[in-house]
Design a protein around this motif. Structure first.
Motif, PDB file in Angstrom:
ATOM      1  N   LEU A  45      47.803  32.833  65.472  1.00 27.63           N
ATOM      2  CA  LEU A  45      48.722  33.600  64.639  1.00 27.63           C
ATOM      3  C   LEU A  45      49.675  34.424  65.498  1.00 27.63           C
ATOM      4  N   ALA A  46      49.142  35.073  66.530  1.00 23.75           N
ATOM      5  CA  ALA A  46      49.973  35.904  67.410  1.00 23.75           C
ATOM      6  C   ALA A  46      51.074  35.075  68.065  1.00 23.75           C
ATOM      7  N   GLN A  47      50.715  33.868  68.530  1.00 21.78           N
ATOM      8  CA  GLN A  47      51.704  32.987  69.139  1.00 21.78           C
ATOM      9  C   GLN A  47      52.686  32.483  68.091  1.00 21.78           C
ATOM     10  N   GLY A  48      52.157  32.209  66.901  1.00 21.61           N
ATOM     11  CA  GLY A  48      53.005  31.725  65.813  1.00 21.61           C
ATOM     12  C   GLY A  48      54.073  32.736  65.433  1.00 21.61           C
ATOM     13  N   LYS A 106      50.078  26.162  53.862  1.00 20.39           N
ATOM     14  CA  LYS A 106      50.219  27.540  54.336  1.00 20.39           C
ATOM     15  C   LYS A 106      51.267  27.575  55.438  1.00 20.39           C
ATOM     16  N   VAL A 107      52.291  28.393  55.217  1.00 26.33           N
ATOM     17  CA  VAL A 107      53.429  28.445  56.124  1.00 26.33           C
ATOM     18  C   VAL A 107      53.624  29.856  56.662  1.00 26.33           C
ATOM     19  N   LEU A 108      53.999  29.959  57.927  1.00 29.88           N
ATOM     20  CA  LEU A 108      54.384  31.235  58.526  1.00 29.88           C
ATOM     21  C   LEU A 108      55.893  31.169  58.726  1.00 29.88           C
ATOM     22  N   VAL A 109      56.623  32.064  58.049  1.00 31.64           N
ATOM     23  CA  VAL A 109      58.086  32.042  58.094  1.00 31.64           C
ATOM     24  C   VAL A 109      58.614  33.317  58.736  1.00 31.64           C
ATOM     25  N   GLY A 110      59.545  33.160  59.665  1.00 31.93           N
ATOM     26  CA  GLY A 110      60.167  34.309  60.306  1.00 31.93           C
ATOM     27  C   GLY A 110      61.513  34.610  59.668  1.00 31.93           C
ATOM     28  N   LEU A 123      50.790  26.638  59.234  1.00 38.37           N
ATOM     29  CA  LEU A 123      49.500  27.154  59.697  1.00 38.37           C
ATOM     30  C   LEU A 123      48.345  26.268  59.232  1.00 38.37           C
ATOM     31  N   GLU A 124      48.402  25.833  57.972  1.00 40.75           N
ATOM     32  CA  GLU A 124      47.360  24.969  57.417  1.00 40.75           C
ATOM     33  C   GLU A 124      47.985  24.005  56.422  1.00 40.75           C
ATOM     34  N   SER A 125      47.429  22.807  56.351  1.00 37.47           N
ATOM     35  CA  SER A 125      47.943  21.835  55.398  1.00 37.47           C
ATOM     36  C   SER A 125      46.839  20.920  54.897  1.00 37.47           C
ATOM     37  N   SER A 126      46.730  20.809  53.567  1.00 38.81           N
ATOM     38  CA  SER A 126      45.795  19.871  52.954  1.00 38.81           C
ATOM     39  C   SER A 126      46.558  18.690  52.381  1.00 38.81           C
ATOM     40  N   GLU A 127      47.802  18.569  52.795  1.00 35.05           N
ATOM     41  CA  GLU A 127      48.651  17.494  52.305  1.00 35.05           C
ATOM     42  C   GLU A 127      48.133  16.125  52.757  1.00 35.05           C
ATOM     43  N   THR A 128      48.682  15.078  52.162  1.00 38.53           N
ATOM     44  CA  THR A 128      48.377  13.716  52.589  1.00 38.53           C
ATOM     45  C   THR A 128      48.580  13.621  54.101  1.00 38.53           C
ATOM     46  N   PRO A 129      47.623  13.023  54.824  1.00 36.85           N
ATOM     47  CA  PRO A 129      47.736  12.937  56.283  1.00 36.85           C
ATOM     48  C   PRO A 129      49.125  12.481  56.737  1.00 36.85           C
ATOM     49  N   GLY A 130      49.723  13.267  57.612  1.00 40.36           N
ATOM     50  CA  GLY A 130      51.031  12.926  58.123  1.00 40.36           C
ATOM     51  C   GLY A 130      52.151  13.750  57.518  1.00 40.36           C
ATOM     52  N   LEU A 131      52.000  14.134  56.241  1.00 43.33           N
ATOM     53  CA  LEU A 131      53.061  14.887  55.583  1.00 43.33           C
ATOM     54  C   LEU A 131      53.161  16.304  56.130  1.00 43.33           C
ATOM     55  N   GLY A 132      52.006  16.938  56.387  1.00 44.19           N
ATOM     56  CA  GLY A 132      52.020  18.284  56.943  1.00 44.19           C
ATOM     57  C   GLY A 132      52.702  18.297  58.295  1.00 44.19           C
ATOM     58  N   ALA A 133      52.374  17.298  59.126  1.00 37.47           N
ATOM     59  CA  ALA A 133      52.971  17.198  60.451  1.00 37.47           C
ATOM     60  C   ALA A 133      54.467  16.904  60.347  1.00 37.47           C
TER      61      ALA A 133
END
Length: 214
Positions: A45-48, A106-110, A123-133
């Motif tokens: 999180l700190a790096q994010g 889950k998204v971290l937005v600046g 930060l986290e994704s339960s999306e269909t494999p590949g979509l989060g990436a």
């Protein structure tokens, strides 16, 4: 030693015994891994925060918890207010979670101090494999490996209206064949901005609260 007869009672006792032992083992493993996992999440999180604010030498001046009601559902955001090494306000990084096509996203937005998007990370994704990436890169600038052009959200601001995909009359091109995930991503950003722009402090608890009817 006399062997146990394979009666229902004996079989039940054995199964209960095995369950108890397995339970103890799992509890022990969870105990010894809980702290390292929490520490890793803290470092990530700190790096994010540095990544989305685009400033390596910054400090977090406050972590405000913002509770918002959207479409009758209470959502929780964390607004990490930031400043540079001289104490000058940089804006904030906001943790935002919404539901996409295959699960939570889950998204971290600046956001800079003018409300423009400086960066984001998944930060986290339960999306269909590949979509989060894919979402991790698609909405970035071309220089940062993104699609660029109308797909890029960097520099945009939901200040004057929610960000939407082009298919819905908005200004952002959706991920190819993944409109639902793109909508979820932009929704997370819009709600993150709302938490950033409108949060107030509860004098008793120190927690930030706001209400939004959706």
């Amino acid at each position: 030693m006399e062997k146990l007869k394979p009666t229902l009672k004996n079989m039940t006792l054995v199964l209960v015994g095995v369950a108890v032992v397995v339970g103890f083992v799992l509890a022990y493993v969870n105990h010894i891994t809980e702290e390292p996992i929490a520490e890793k999440a803290k470092v990530t999180l700190a790096q994010g925060i540095k990544d989305v604010m685009k400033v390596s030498d910054l400090k977090v001046t406050a972590d405000d918890t913002v509770k918002t009601t959207v479409d009758g559902k209470e959502l929780t955001f964390v607004v990490h207010k930031t400043a540079d090494k001289d104490g000058k306000d940089l804006g904030a990084a906001v943790e935002s979670t919404t539901t996409g096509f295959g699960g939570d996203l889950k998204v971290l937005v600046g956001f800079d101090k003018d409300g423009k998007i400086s960066g984001y990370t998944i930060l986290e994704s339960s999306e269909t494999p590949g979509l989060g990436a894919k979402a991790e890169k698609w909405f970035q600038t071309a220089e940062n490996g993104g699609k660029g052009g109308k797909s890029c959200v960097i520099g945009l601001s939901p200040k004057d209206g929610d960000l939407k995909v082009s298919k819905d009359g908005g200004q952002v091109d959706a991920i190819t064949a993944s409109t639902i995930t793109s909508r979820a991503f932009l929704k997370a950003i819009n709600e993150a901005y709302s938490a950033y722009a409108k949060n107030g402090t509860d004098g008793e608890s120190g927690a930030s609260k706001q209400n939004k009817k959706g």
